[in-house]
Design a protein around this motif. Structure first.
Motif, PDB file in Angstrom:
ATOM      1  N   ILE A 137      42.081  50.964  38.732  1.00 37.28           N
ATOM      2  CA  ILE A 137      42.877  49.758  38.576  1.00 37.28           C
ATOM      3  C   ILE A 137      44.272  50.167  38.119  1.00 37.28           C
ATOM      4  N   ASP A 138      45.245  49.318  38.399  1.00 38.13           N
ATOM      5  CA  ASP A 138      46.636  49.660  38.122  1.00 38.13           C
ATOM      6  C   ASP A 138      46.895  49.880  36.631  1.00 38.13           C
ATOM      7  N   LYS A 139      47.981  50.545  36.342  1.00 39.96           N
ATOM      8  CA  LYS A 139      48.364  50.877  34.970  1.00 39.96           C
ATOM      9  C   LYS A 139      48.341  49.656  34.049  1.00 39.96           C
ATOM     10  N   ASP A 140      48.921  48.549  34.491  1.00 39.63           N
ATOM     11  CA  ASP A 140      49.019  47.374  33.627  1.00 39.63           C
ATOM     12  C   ASP A 140      47.904  46.359  33.844  1.00 39.63           C
ATOM     13  N   THR A 141      46.949  46.697  34.688  1.00 40.82           N
ATOM     14  CA  THR A 141      45.746  45.877  34.835  1.00 40.82           C
ATOM     15  C   THR A 141      44.725  46.373  33.818  1.00 40.82           C
ATOM     16  N   THR A 142      44.063  45.453  33.155  1.00 42.21           N
ATOM     17  CA  THR A 142      43.076  45.804  32.138  1.00 42.21           C
ATOM     18  C   THR A 142      41.668  45.562  32.675  1.00 42.21           C
ATOM     19  N   GLY A 143      40.677  46.075  31.959  1.00 44.56           N
ATOM     20  CA  GLY A 143      39.308  45.716  32.274  1.00 44.56           C
ATOM     21  C   GLY A 143      38.369  46.840  32.662  1.00 44.56           C
ATOM     22  N   VAL A 144      37.241  46.436  33.283  1.00 41.99           N
ATOM     23  CA  VAL A 144      36.086  47.308  33.476  1.00 41.99           C
ATOM     24  C   VAL A 144      36.197  48.196  34.716  1.00 41.99           C
ATOM     25  N   LEU A 145      35.863  49.468  34.549  1.00 37.31           N
ATOM     26  CA  LEU A 145      35.657  50.327  35.705  1.00 37.31           C
ATOM     27  C   LEU A 145      34.582  51.357  35.385  1.00 37.31           C
ATOM     28  N   VAL A 146      33.935  51.854  36.447  1.00 41.05           N
ATOM     29  CA  VAL A 146      32.847  52.820  36.285  1.00 41.05           C
ATOM     30  C   VAL A 146      33.315  54.189  36.760  1.00 41.05           C
ATOM     31  N   LYS A 219      50.705  23.797  33.258  1.00 42.38           N
ATOM     32  CA  LYS A 219      51.873  23.044  33.716  1.00 42.38           C
ATOM     33  C   LYS A 219      52.522  23.681  34.944  1.00 42.38           C
ATOM     34  N   ASN A 220      52.778  24.985  34.865  1.00 42.00           N
ATOM     35  CA  ASN A 220      53.446  25.672  35.977  1.00 42.00           C
ATOM     36  C   ASN A 220      52.740  26.960  36.390  1.00 42.00           C
ATOM     37  N   SER A 221      51.485  27.075  36.054  1.00 54.25           N
ATOM     38  CA  SER A 221      50.728  28.286  36.408  1.00 54.25           C
ATOM     39  C   SER A 221      49.242  27.953  36.500  1.00 54.25           C
ATOM     40  N   THR A 222      48.460  28.895  37.028  1.00 53.17           N
ATOM     41  CA  THR A 222      47.030  28.674  37.251  1.00 53.17           C
ATOM     42  C   THR A 222      46.259  29.945  36.936  1.00 53.17           C
ATOM     43  N   LEU A 223      45.145  29.792  36.236  1.00 53.95           N
ATOM     44  CA  LEU A 223      44.238  30.912  35.997  1.00 53.95           C
ATOM     45  C   LEU A 223      43.183  30.886  37.093  1.00 53.95           C
ATOM     46  N   VAL A 224      43.079  31.977  37.850  1.00 49.83           N
ATOM     47  CA  VAL A 224      42.119  32.022  38.958  1.00 49.83           C
ATOM     48  C   VAL A 224      41.180  33.209  38.815  1.00 49.83           C
ATOM     49  N   LYS A 225      39.982  33.027  39.366  1.00 50.13           N
ATOM     50  CA  LYS A 225      39.034  34.142  39.473  1.00 50.13           C
ATOM     51  C   LYS A 225      39.152  34.691  40.880  1.00 50.13           C
ATOM     52  N   CYS A 226      39.374  35.992  40.987  1.00 47.74           N
ATOM     53  CA  CYS A 226      39.470  36.650  42.295  1.00 47.74           C
ATOM     54  C   CYS A 226      38.280  37.585  42.457  1.00 47.74           C
ATOM     55  N   VAL A 227      37.541  37.404  43.534  1.00 49.26           N
ATOM     56  CA  VAL A 227      36.399  38.271  43.839  1.00 49.26           C
ATOM     57  C   VAL A 227      36.772  39.154  45.018  1.00 49.26           C
ATOM     58  N   LEU A 228      36.703  40.450  44.818  1.00 44.04           N
ATOM     59  CA  LEU A 228      37.092  41.391  45.860  1.00 44.04           C
ATOM     60  C   LEU A 228      35.931  41.668  46.811  1.00 44.04           C
ATOM     61  N   GLU A 229      36.191  41.460  48.100  1.00 42.49           N
ATOM     62  CA  GLU A 229      35.231  41.881  49.117  1.00 42.49           C
ATOM     63  C   GLU A 229      35.578  43.310  49.546  1.00 42.49           C
ATOM     64  N   THR A 230      36.876  43.619  49.545  1.00 43.68           N
ATOM     65  CA  THR A 230      37.358  44.978  49.788  1.00 43.68           C
ATOM     66  C   THR A 230      38.190  45.379  48.575  1.00 43.68           C
ATOM     67  N   GLY A 231      38.551  46.650  48.477  1.00 49.43           N
ATOM     68  CA  GLY A 231      39.286  47.102  47.300  1.00 49.43           C
ATOM     69  C   GLY A 231      40.507  47.917  47.655  1.00 49.43           C
ATOM     70  N   ARG A 232      41.497  47.299  48.275  1.00 48.28           N
ATOM     71  CA  ARG A 232      42.718  48.012  48.648  1.00 48.28           C
ATOM     72  C   ARG A 232      43.692  48.067  47.472  1.00 48.28           C
ATOM     73  N   THR A 233      44.597  49.040  47.524  1.00 43.48           N
ATOM     74  CA  THR A 233      45.631  49.163  46.491  1.00 43.48           C
ATOM     75  C   THR A 233      46.454  47.883  46.408  1.00 43.48           C
ATOM     76  N   HIS A 234      46.625  47.356  45.193  1.00 41.24           N
ATOM     77  CA  HIS A 234      47.430  46.163  44.912  1.00 41.24           C
ATOM     78  C   HIS A 234      46.930  44.917  45.656  1.00 41.24           C
ATOM     79  N   GLN A 235      45.659  44.918  46.053  1.00 39.25           N
ATOM     80  CA  GLN A 235      45.159  43.848  46.924  1.00 39.25           C
ATOM     81  C   GLN A 235      45.386  42.439  46.381  1.00 39.25           C
ATOM     82  N   ILE A 236      44.930  42.174  45.159  1.00 38.81           N
ATOM     83  CA  ILE A 236      45.067  40.826  44.598  1.00 38.81           C
ATOM     84  C   ILE A 236      46.537  40.462  44.434  1.00 38.81           C
TER      85      ILE A 236
END
Length: 305
Positions: A137-146, A219-236
């Motif tokens: 995952i990218d430098k400034d992306t946080t979270g889980v990886l194996v 008001k001017n933004s949205t929190l979304v859940k993104c589910v990856l079917e593929t995993g390309r660089t910078h995909q989301i």
């Protein structure tokens, strides 16, 4: 260097060369073999071919196995948030600002440096710079990886990535209020020809599919859940920007003028699920949003009152 020669008979003709080499070369993933073919370490009749080349009767294949390079990336005593660990895999919660693996000009302070200090062994499939790294995952992306501790685990996890059976859910905060509650973005991605730092949607790119659904609107933004079917660089990041809702804080694909001071895109790898490479058991891990992310959401909720 170790060289091997194979001659194609009736039984093997018509098979793709990457599949043929993967089947005969134990412990190596198809993506690793494809890399060998691309770099010219697999020749057919002394000529380079593409991974999709179909073998012909009496073709002579020569493979050259590179000797392992002594690892020069140094071990560093950097704290790691470990969610799970056994003899085959280690699941970590990557913090913001940490690069996953070393690259030219940046050989220190990465997750790999920290893992080399913590673990005795990591898989060797991805070479000296990315030992054990199955996905990143990218430098400034946080979270889980194996991360894989051995080659067998690496191959099996890579296969799950390839056949899209690995579960990966991200929380992304995007600019603007999404009108649709859910949708799918199916647009091919490749390295931009205009700017090599960027990924772009191109007709000749690799297929990339992102499924998204709204979690919460502000008001001017949205929190979304993104589910990856593929995993390309910078995909989301590229996909959400392509439909007019770039990630908040994204320096490459977002708005030039950012409303918030936080550096880097607001993207968190929330859930990761996979089949354990040895036991065959399904395992799923999740991580809390980092404090800066939660604080920003709280402020956005207050702004809606």
């Amino acid at each position: 260097m170790e060289e091997k020669i194979f001659e194609i008979n009736e039984e093997n003709k018509g098979i793709r060369i990457d599949k043929f080499i993967t089947d005969i070369m134990e412990g190596k993933s198809r993506s690793y073999i494809q890399g060998m073919i691309e770099e010219g370490y697999v020749l057919v009749n002394n000529k380079k071919v593409k991974s999709n080349y179909k073998l012909k009767l009496n073709d002579v294949i020569k493979t050259t196995i590179k000797e392992p390079v002594e690892l020069e990336v140094k071990k560093e005593n950097i704290p790691i948030d470990i969610l799970y660990e056994d003899s085959d895999v280690i699941v970590v919660n990557k913090p913001k600002g940490m690069v996953v693996h070393p690259a030219p000009g940046n050989y220190e302070g990465t997750l790999v440096n920290a893992l080399l200090y913590h673990c005795k062994d990591l898989s060797s499939i991805n070479g000296v710079i990315r030992p054990g790294i199955v996905h990143r995952i990218d430098k400034d992306t946080t979270g889980v990886l194996v991360v894989a501790k051995n080659d067998e685990a690496h191959v099996k996890l890579s296969e799950q990535l390839k056949d899209h059976s690995m579960k990966r859910e991200y929380y992304a905060l995007v600019e603007g209020r999404l009108k649709k509650d859910s949708g799918t973005i199916d647009k091919p991605l490749a390295r931009s020809k205009r700017d090599r730092l960027k990924i772009a949607i191109t007709e000749d790119g690799k297929r990339a599919v992102t499924h998204y659904s709204v979690i919460e609107r502000f008001k001017n933004s949205t929190l979304v859940k993104c589910v990856l079917e593929t995993g390309r660089t910078h995909q989301i990041r590229v996909h959400m920007s392509s439909i007019g809702y770039p990630l908040v804080g994204d320096p490459l694909y977002g708005f030039k003028k950012q409303k918030f001071k936080d550096d880097g895109q607001m993207l968190h790898a929330k859930v990761l699920g996979f089949i354990h490479p040895r036991t065959g058991e399904y395992m799923e891990f999740s991580s809390e949003l980092p404090e800066n992310y939660k604080k920003l959401l709280e402020n956005l909720r207050k702004d809606c009152i």
